[in-house]
Design a protein around this motif. Structure first.
Motif, mmCIF file in Angstrom:
data_model
loop_
_atom_site.group_PDB
_atom_site.id
_atom_site.type_symbol
_atom_site.label_atom_id
_atom_site.label_comp_id
_atom_site.label_asym_id
_atom_site.label_seq_id
_atom_site.Cartn_x
_atom_site.Cartn_y
_atom_site.Cartn_z
ATOM 1 N N ALA A 8 33.275 53.743 48.614
ATOM 2 C CA ALA A 8 34.311 53.656 47.836
ATOM 3 C C ALA A 8 33.828 53.273 46.513
ATOM 4 N N ILE A 9 32.828 52.361 47.101
ATOM 5 C CA ILE A 9 32.173 51.004 45.803
ATOM 6 C C ILE A 9 31.705 51.938 44.247
ATOM 7 N N ASP A 10 32.342 51.808 43.777
ATOM 8 C CA ASP A 10 31.987 51.654 42.138
ATOM 9 C C ASP A 10 30.790 50.957 41.772
ATOM 10 N N LEU A 11 29.031 51.474 41.594
ATOM 11 C CA LEU A 11 28.197 50.771 40.860
ATOM 12 C C LEU A 11 28.171 49.980 39.780
ATOM 13 N N ASN A 12 29.513 50.853 39.100
ATOM 14 C CA ASN A 12 29.733 49.989 37.946
ATOM 15 C C ASN A 12 29.804 48.465 38.074
ATOM 16 N N LEU A 13 30.589 48.569 39.432
ATOM 17 C CA LEU A 13 30.921 46.996 39.626
ATOM 18 C C LEU A 13 30.354 45.826 39.916
ATOM 19 N N LEU A 14 29.332 46.467 40.277
ATOM 20 C CA LEU A 14 28.217 45.397 40.143
ATOM 21 C C LEU A 14 27.325 44.653 38.431
ATOM 22 N N VAL A 15 27.291 46.247 37.802
ATOM 23 C CA VAL A 15 26.345 45.319 36.571
ATOM 24 C C VAL A 15 28.353 44.188 36.012
ATOM 25 N N ALA A 16 29.180 44.966 36.724
ATOM 26 C CA ALA A 16 30.264 43.997 35.289
ATOM 27 C C ALA A 16 30.130 42.562 36.006
ATOM 28 N N ALA A 30 32.752 41.629 28.570
ATOM 29 C CA ALA A 30 33.712 42.768 27.953
ATOM 30 C C ALA A 30 32.379 42.878 27.362
ATOM 31 N N ARG A 31 31.709 42.906 25.671
ATOM 32 C CA ARG A 31 31.480 42.930 24.732
ATOM 33 C C ARG A 31 30.064 43.091 25.527
ATOM 34 N N ARG A 32 29.495 42.480 26.267
ATOM 35 C CA ARG A 32 28.115 43.145 27.234
ATOM 36 C C ARG A 32 28.122 44.399 27.484
ATOM 37 N N LEU A 33 28.761 44.670 28.265
ATOM 38 C CA LEU A 33 29.019 45.967 29.082
ATOM 39 C C LEU A 33 29.691 47.475 27.634
ATOM 40 N N GLY A 34 29.935 46.064 26.794
ATOM 41 C CA GLY A 34 30.493 47.493 26.256
ATOM 42 C C GLY A 34 32.181 48.206 26.471
ATOM 43 N N LEU A 35 32.067 47.411 27.108
ATOM 44 C CA LEU A 35 33.879 47.952 27.371
ATOM 45 C C LEU A 35 34.973 46.792 26.648
ATOM 46 N N SER A 36 36.267 47.017 27.151
ATOM 47 C CA SER A 36 37.533 46.052 26.418
ATOM 48 C C SER A 36 38.072 45.638 27.121
ATOM 49 N N GLN A 37 38.748 44.155 26.634
ATOM 50 C CA GLN A 37 38.343 43.078 27.254
ATOM 51 C C GLN A 37 39.118 43.383 28.693
ATOM 52 N N PRO A 38 40.401 44.229 28.675
ATOM 53 C CA PRO A 38 41.765 44.658 30.014
ATOM 54 C C PRO A 38 40.885 45.445 30.968
ATOM 55 N N ALA A 39 39.584 46.254 30.219
ATOM 56 C CA ALA A 39 38.737 46.749 31.482
ATOM 57 C C ALA A 39 38.145 46.192 31.988
ATOM 58 N N THR A 40 37.589 45.003 31.845
ATOM 59 C CA THR A 40 36.669 44.431 32.205
ATOM 60 C C THR A 40 37.458 43.579 33.046
ATOM 61 N N SER A 41 38.394 42.969 32.644
ATOM 62 C CA SER A 41 39.427 42.189 33.578
ATOM 63 C C SER A 41 40.088 42.713 34.973
ATOM 64 N N HIS A 42 40.177 44.571 34.819
ATOM 65 C CA HIS A 42 40.721 45.189 35.712
ATOM 66 C C HIS A 42 39.833 45.012 36.636
ATOM 67 N N ALA A 43 38.295 45.390 36.168
ATOM 68 C CA ALA A 43 37.085 45.168 36.785
ATOM 69 C C ALA A 43 36.945 43.993 37.825
ATOM 70 N N LEU A 44 37.212 42.954 36.358
ATOM 71 C CA LEU A 44 37.220 41.796 38.118
ATOM 72 C C LEU A 44 38.310 41.553 38.959
ATOM 73 N N GLU A 49 39.089 42.041 44.917
ATOM 74 C CA GLU A 49 40.145 42.682 46.211
ATOM 75 C C GLU A 49 38.406 42.928 46.852
ATOM 76 N N LEU A 50 37.326 43.332 46.597
ATOM 77 C CA LEU A 50 36.128 44.136 47.221
ATOM 78 C C LEU A 50 35.676 42.994 48.161
ATOM 79 N N ALA A 51 35.571 41.617 47.417
ATOM 80 C CA ALA A 51 34.909 40.825 47.847
ATOM 81 C C ALA A 51 36.032 39.587 48.578
ATOM 82 N N ARG A 52 37.533 40.251 48.341
ATOM 83 C CA ARG A 52 38.405 38.726 49.043
ATOM 84 C C ARG A 52 38.010 38.065 48.991
ATOM 85 N N ASP A 53 37.411 37.329 47.157
ATOM 86 C CA ASP A 53 37.281 35.579 46.991
ATOM 87 C C ASP A 53 37.209 36.221 45.928
ATOM 88 N N PRO A 54 38.218 34.614 45.042
ATOM 89 C CA PRO A 54 37.852 34.875 43.303
ATOM 90 C C PRO A 54 36.962 34.876 42.562
#
Length: 324
Positions: A8-16, A30-44, A49-54
Motif C-alpha cells: 500500500a506504500i507509494d515509493l514516491n512518498l520516500l522521494v518526497a 515541491a520545486r525540487r520534486l517538480g510538484l505543486s505545493q499542495p501536492a507536496t503538502s498532501h505527500a507530507l 499518517e504512515l509514520a504515525r509521527d509529525p
C-alpha cells in the motif's frame, strides 16, 4: 504489533520525504520534486499518517525534523540509492573488475582469437578470467540460461539460432597443410592430385562431408579421408609424420604451420570463405559488463594479423632450379 502493508506504500512518498528532510521547506521541496505545493503538502500528510509521527514541525519560519524523521533520513537515502543503482544497472570498471566470462567456441576460436583476447585483457582488465567450453547443440538455450555468456562460431555453423544477437568478427578462407618435405611440393599441384591424396578431416560432430567434398563433387571428383579427428589440434601432428594433407581455415593453418614444420599451400580448387561471429542472448544485450566484453572480443579480432598467404605447391622446386 502493527505491521506495515508494503503493497500500500507509494515509493514516491520516500522521494518526497528525502526532499522535505533536505530542504526543510514544503515550497523548496515541491520545486525540487517538480510538484505543486499542495501536492507536496498532501505527500507530507500521508507520510505523517504512515509514520504515525509529525516528522517535520514548524519552528518559526522553518520546518525542523522530529527525532523519528532524523532516524528515518539515512535509511530512506540508502533505500533510494539502492533502488537507483538497481534500475541504472551495475557500474563496470574493467580495470578493477574481478569476474569470469564463459565463452563457447571450438578449438579454432581458442587458437586464433583467444591469444589476442588475453593480451587485451592483460592490458585493460587484468582481473577478468575466461572459461572456454565446447559449443553445445542448443547454443541458444545455453545463452538464455546464462550457462554461456558468448558463443563464437562460423556464421554458417549448423544449429545457430537466427534469433540471437550477433556481431561479425572476421572473415577467413581455407589453406592446405602438408609436411615440409612432402613430394607433392615438387609436382604440379592439380585438383586431381589433391583428390587422389589421403586426407585428414576434422569432424567435430563425427559426421562426414564438408566444403572440400562439396567442391570436389561439383567437378565429379571425390577424396579419400584416411583419418577423421574431432578437433583441429590432432591434425597437424598427423600430417607432420605422414603423406596426408589437411585443409584448415587459413588463419589457423598459418598459426600452426611453423610449430609442426608444415608447408601452407593454396587449395587447387576454389573453396568458400566464411565469417566468424559472436552470438549472445537478449538477456545480456544491455548489461554493461557483457557489452564491454563483446567489444573486447571485437577489438581482439581487429588486432589479428592478416593470415600468411599460402605458397604455390611447386615454389620449392622453382627455388631449387634458380639456385643450381
Amino acid at each position: 504489533m502493527h505491521e506495515t502493508n508494503l503493497a500500500a506504500i507509494d515509493l514516491n512518498l520516500l522521494v518526497a520525504l528525502d526532499a522535505l528532510l533536505e530542504e526543510r521547506s514544503v515550497t523548496r521541496a515541491a520545486r525540487r520534486l517538480g510538484l505543486s505545493q499542495p501536492a507536496t503538502s498532501h505527500a507530507l500528510a500521508r507520510l505523517r499518517e504512515l509514520a504515525r509521527d509529525p516528522l517535520l514541525v514548524r519552528s518559526g519560519a522553518a520546518l525542523v525534523p522530529t527525532p523519528r524523521a532524523e532516524a528515518l533520513g539515512p535509511a530512506v537515502r540508502a533505500i533510494l540509492g539502492d533502488i537507483r543503482r538497481t534500475l541504472e544497472g551495475e557500474r563496470f570498471d574493467p580495470a578493477t573488475a574481478r569476474r569470469a566470462f564463459t565463452i563457447g567456441t571450438a578449438d579454432y576460436g581458442e587458437l586464433v582469437l583467444l591469444p589476442s583476447l588475453l593480451r587485451l585483457l592483460a592490458r585493460e582488465a587484468p582481473g577478468i578470467d575466461i572459461v572456454v567450453r565446447p559449443v553445445p547443440e542448443d547454443s541458444g538455450e545455453a545463452l538464455a540460461s546464462g550457462k554461456l555468456d558468448l558463443v563464437i562460431v562460423a556464421s554458417s555453423s549448423a544449429g545457430v539460432p537466427s534469433t540471437l544477437e550477433q556481431r561479425r568478427l572476421f572473415d577467413d578462407g581455407f589453406s592446405c597443410l602438408v609436411r615440409a618435405d612432402h613430394p607433392v611440393l615438387d609436382e604440379p599441384w592439380t585438383v586431381e592430385r589433391f583428390a587422389a591424396m589421403g586426407h585428414v578431416f576434422i569432424a567435430p560432430h563425427g559426421t562426414r562431408g564438408g566444403v572440400v567434398d562439396d567442391a570436389l563433387a561439383r567437378i565429379g571428383l571425390a577424396r579419400r579421408v584416411v583419418v577423421m579427428v574431432p578437433s583441429f589440434l590432432g591434425a597437424p601432428a598427423i600430417v607432420a609424420e605422414s603423406d596426408l594433407v589437411v585443409t584448415l581455415p587459413s588463419r589457423l593453418a598459418a598459426r600452426i604451420a611453423d610449430a609442426f614444420a608444415l608447408q601452407v599451400i593454396a587449395p587447387p580448387v576454389p573453396l568458400p570463405r566464411f565469417t566468424l561471429v559472436a552470438l549472445w542472448h537478449d538477456r545480456s544485450h544491455r548489461d554493461v559488463a557483457h557489452t564491454w566484453m563483446r567489444n573486447a572480443v571485437a577489438a581482439a579480432a581487429r588486432e589479428l594479423s592478416p593470415p600468411r598467404a599460402p605458397q604455390a605447391a611447386r615454389g620449392r622446386a622453382r627455388h631449387r632450379a634458380t639456385s643450381d
